[in-house]
Write a protein that holds these residues in place. Sequence first.
Motif, short mmCIF file in Angstrom:
data_model
loop_
_atom_site.label_atom_id
_atom_site.label_comp_id
_atom_site.label_asym_id
_atom_site.label_seq_id
_atom_site.Cartn_x
_atom_site.Cartn_y
_atom_site.Cartn_z
N SER A 1 -4.45 55.65 28.95
CA SER A 1 -4.09 57.03 28.63
C SER A 1 -3.58 57.77 29.86
O SER A 1 -2.59 58.51 29.80
CB SER A 1 -5.29 57.78 28.04
N GLU A 2 -4.24 57.54 31.00
CA GLU A 2 -3.83 58.21 32.24
C GLU A 2 -2.50 57.64 32.76
O GLU A 2 -1.68 58.38 33.32
CB GLU A 2 -4.92 58.08 33.30
N ILE A 3 -2.28 56.34 32.58
CA ILE A 3 -0.99 55.74 32.97
C ILE A 3 0.13 56.36 32.15
O ILE A 3 1.19 56.72 32.66
CB ILE A 3 -1.02 54.21 32.80
N ILE A 4 -0.10 56.48 30.84
CA ILE A 4 0.91 57.07 29.96
C ILE A 4 1.16 58.53 30.33
O ILE A 4 2.31 58.98 30.37
CB ILE A 4 0.46 56.96 28.48
N ASP A 5 0.09 59.26 30.62
CA ASP A 5 0.24 60.66 31.00
C ASP A 5 1.02 60.79 32.31
O ASP A 5 1.85 61.68 32.47
CB ASP A 5 -1.14 61.31 31.14
N PHE A 6 0.77 59.88 33.24
CA PHE A 6 1.45 59.90 34.53
C PHE A 6 2.94 59.56 34.37
O PHE A 6 3.80 60.14 35.02
CB PHE A 6 0.79 58.88 35.47
N ARG B 1 8.00 57.14 37.67
CA ARG B 1 7.61 57.77 38.92
C ARG B 1 6.89 56.77 39.82
O ARG B 1 6.28 55.81 39.32
CB ARG B 1 6.67 58.95 38.64
N PRO B 2 6.94 56.98 41.14
CA PRO B 2 6.12 56.14 42.03
C PRO B 2 4.65 56.27 41.64
O PRO B 2 4.15 57.38 41.45
CB PRO B 2 6.39 56.72 43.41
N MET B 3 3.96 55.16 41.50
CA MET B 3 2.57 55.19 41.05
C MET B 3 1.84 53.99 41.63
O MET B 3 2.30 52.86 41.51
CB MET B 3 2.50 55.16 39.52
N ILE B 4 0.71 54.22 42.26
CA ILE B 4 -0.11 53.14 42.80
C ILE B 4 -1.48 53.18 42.14
O ILE B 4 -1.83 54.14 41.44
CB ILE B 4 -0.23 53.25 44.34
N LEU B 5 -2.27 52.14 42.37
CA LEU B 5 -3.59 52.04 41.75
C LEU B 5 -4.46 53.26 42.07
O LEU B 5 -5.22 53.75 41.23
CB LEU B 5 -4.29 50.77 42.21
N SER C 1 4.41 51.08 41.29
CA SER C 1 5.37 50.83 42.37
C SER C 1 5.13 51.84 43.48
O SER C 1 4.61 52.93 43.25
CB SER C 1 6.81 50.93 41.86
N GLU C 2 5.54 51.45 44.69
CA GLU C 2 5.42 52.36 45.84
C GLU C 2 6.50 53.44 45.75
O GLU C 2 7.43 53.36 44.95
CB GLU C 2 5.60 51.57 47.14
N GLY C 3 6.38 54.43 46.59
CA GLY C 3 7.36 55.51 46.59
C GLY C 3 7.99 55.72 47.96
O GLY C 3 7.39 55.39 48.99
N LEU C 4 9.20 56.24 47.98
CA LEU C 4 9.90 56.59 49.22
C LEU C 4 10.48 58.00 49.07
O LEU C 4 10.69 58.49 47.96
CB LEU C 4 11.04 55.60 49.48
#
Length: 484
Positions: free
Chosen positions: A352-357, A371-375, A412-415
């Motif tokens: 649910s939180e992954i979907i919201d993010f 969006r960039p998102m990590i664990l 994935s990481e972000g830049l």
Amino acid sequence: MEQKLSLQQKLLQKLSPQQIQVIKLLEIPTIQLEQRIKKELEENPVLEYESDSPDDNEDNESSESETDRDNDEFSYDDYINEEDDDIPSYKTSANNYSKDDKYVEIPFSVGATFHENLREQLSMISLPEGDQKLAEYIIGNIDDDGYLRRDLLSISDDLAFNLNLEVPEEKLLEILRIVQQLDPPGIGARDLRECLLLQLDRKKNGSHVLARTIVKDFFDEFTRKHYEKIKKKLDLSEEDLKEGIGQVLKLNPKPGSSYSNPLNKSNQHIIPDFLLDNVDGELQLSLNQQNVPDLKINDTYLEMMRSLAERNKNKSKNQKEAMLFVKQKLDSAKWFIDAIRQRNHTLLHTMSEIIDFQKEFFKEGDESKLRPMILKDIAERTGLDISTISRVSNSKYIQTHFGIYPLKYFFSEGLQKNDGEEVSTREIKMILKECIENEDKHKPLTDEKLTQILKDKSYNIARRTVAKYREQLDIPVARLRKKL
């Protein structure tokens, strides 16, 4: 020498067997959960399928509420650190579809694995028992790409040490040649050159004679794309050279990869762990419980426990042992049911939180919206440990209205761009892939040129980073992408 005595106080966290059970259940995907439940049912007679009960609905509700009360005693809420009320009810539903429901077409994976397929083919070849065992041993050493990466001398040593079998290299080579006759062509090769030659040896028409000569006698020139050298040494025309090179490029450099790639839907079916519907713009998440049965405590054992407990204190040794056995099985059954409940709750909460993010992506499936998102991002949103998020996302899939995706895909990481905007590394990889797909194949783009293109688009990253992303996309260097 002066000795000092001091006291130290340490706080250590030790996981209970029940907590370990929850962790292990979190790690396994839906396709394995059914087998895990079947195993527990076989080992614990106190557990049974919810549908096995002959009682009417009213009795079932009574039994369920009683079981729930017992389960409170073994709750893992402190470990998970969350409450069921935090999630909307539609997000905590588990779908148990009937044959008439729309997800009945979700396939159940029953296909043979790569190595099982090879062993099945081997069983159709008439071999002496000793040769059959050697061939199976060699198959066991073949990797997922289809290659035998270990040399025959090492395998001979293994057979001597582990199985007390003295098998010379010459004998193993003889057996390997038998294994190399199996499908797909190229299986059991020890390097790329041998893999390509094995495939070309299966082709009988004359158009592959030149291709075989190129691989056999000019392999180094071929891999370095020194086509002019091949052309001169074989005295070929431009057209003949293109034909020969083209035949080689049609071969499969990884003959086993079609079995091992989890996203290759033509060879195996993926069982999604989550189902996501877009109903009038509202995203509705549920667990795929199509093949996962509901469990309950067998009423007969509950009654047996009450009966044993109500008897006078002067119980015989056999009665005490029977009571202890039933109590242990009841406790184990309650823990397992609660562990399944906690697993489902944690999976839904995390997804649910992954979907919201990543809400913008899940609406339409537009990869540019990821969006960039990590664990750590999801760990902070759920209040769970990063290791728990890792276990949830590992080997799990979600079915959406635009396709099936592994959960790892969304991380994935972000830049930062020059203007300060944060972008996903996946976005940069998409740009790299697009640039390479549209490049002039006679003059492919070098990593330096790709770096400059990205800088022109405000992505200020180093050349070595571009090289790393290119390698992650399985795209070779410019020299190897060059075409005639």
